[in-house]
Design a protein around this motif. Sequence first.
Motif, short mmCIF file in Angstrom:
data_model
loop_
_atom_site.label_atom_id
_atom_site.label_comp_id
_atom_site.label_asym_id
_atom_site.label_seq_id
_atom_site.Cartn_x
_atom_site.Cartn_y
_atom_site.Cartn_z
N VAL A 67 29.72 18.91 62.03
CA VAL A 67 28.67 18.07 62.60
C VAL A 67 27.68 17.61 61.52
O VAL A 67 27.34 16.43 61.44
N GLU A 68 27.24 18.53 60.67
CA GLU A 68 26.18 18.25 59.71
C GLU A 68 26.66 18.11 58.28
O GLU A 68 25.87 17.78 57.39
N GLY A 69 27.93 18.39 58.04
CA GLY A 69 28.46 18.33 56.69
C GLY A 69 28.31 19.67 55.98
O GLY A 69 27.59 20.56 56.42
N LEU A 70 29.00 19.78 54.88
CA LEU A 70 28.97 21.02 54.10
C LEU A 70 27.61 21.27 53.46
O LEU A 70 27.24 22.40 53.19
N GLU A 71 26.86 20.20 53.21
CA GLU A 71 25.52 20.38 52.64
C GLU A 71 24.58 20.99 53.67
O GLU A 71 23.53 21.53 53.31
N PHE A 118 37.08 17.83 61.27
CA PHE A 118 36.32 18.45 60.18
C PHE A 118 36.50 17.66 58.89
O PHE A 118 35.55 17.39 58.17
N PHE A 119 37.74 17.30 58.59
CA PHE A 119 38.03 16.66 57.30
C PHE A 119 37.54 15.23 57.22
O PHE A 119 37.19 14.76 56.14
N ALA A 120 37.45 14.54 58.34
CA ALA A 120 36.86 13.20 58.34
C ALA A 120 35.38 13.32 57.96
O ALA A 120 34.87 12.52 57.17
N ALA A 121 34.71 14.31 58.52
CA ALA A 121 33.28 14.49 58.24
C ALA A 121 33.03 14.85 56.78
O ALA A 121 32.21 14.22 56.12
N VAL A 122 33.74 15.83 56.27
CA VAL A 122 33.45 16.28 54.90
C VAL A 122 34.03 15.36 53.85
O VAL A 122 33.52 15.30 52.72
#
Length: 191
Positions: free
Chosen positions: A25-29, A108-112
């Motif tokens: 949702v928010e990214g790895l950061e 997940f992979f689209a987001a990151v």
Amino acid sequence: MDGRTLRGAETRKAVLARAVDIASVEGLEGLSIGRLATELGVSKSGVFAHFGSKEELQLHTVKQASRIFYDEVIAPTLSTAPGVDRVYELMSGWLEYSKSRVFPGGCFFAAVSAEFGAKPGRVRDAIAELDRTWLKVITDAIGQAGLKADPEQLAFELNAHVHAANAASLLHGDDSAYKRADHAVRAALGR
């Protein structure tokens, strides 16, 4: 396992389960050792002991997400004989993985990938390698199916269809995008 080792393994598992959901949702950061410790009610030092740094936490989160993706999308197709059916099952499995919100933020992979695509480093390299692996899985399945198409081109196109459905569903709340993507995949496979 002794009690301490078992508790450590359970903490690590809980941290990674929460981390993949946050990152989708928010990214790895959006991940931090402190945040995960607070949300899970464990000590910050306990979480730090498992990962050591934010980058290591991010790398382990990517690896955990890849295990989940494999279990949800790829593994179910392995019992299907090589052919068009396997290619279709890969793509429909991906669509179901996104639609059912295995990760709350869709794929997940689209987001990151969007987050780290232009950032050099180990995390980006890990994400890029997993993307290459996924495209190779599709390409190999197409090649084994004996379709009269360039396997790399068709894999690219099929992957684009499912990613477009994920994006439309998230941005517009439009689950009909999954039906459109399924229709495009079927048409591309001549089904």
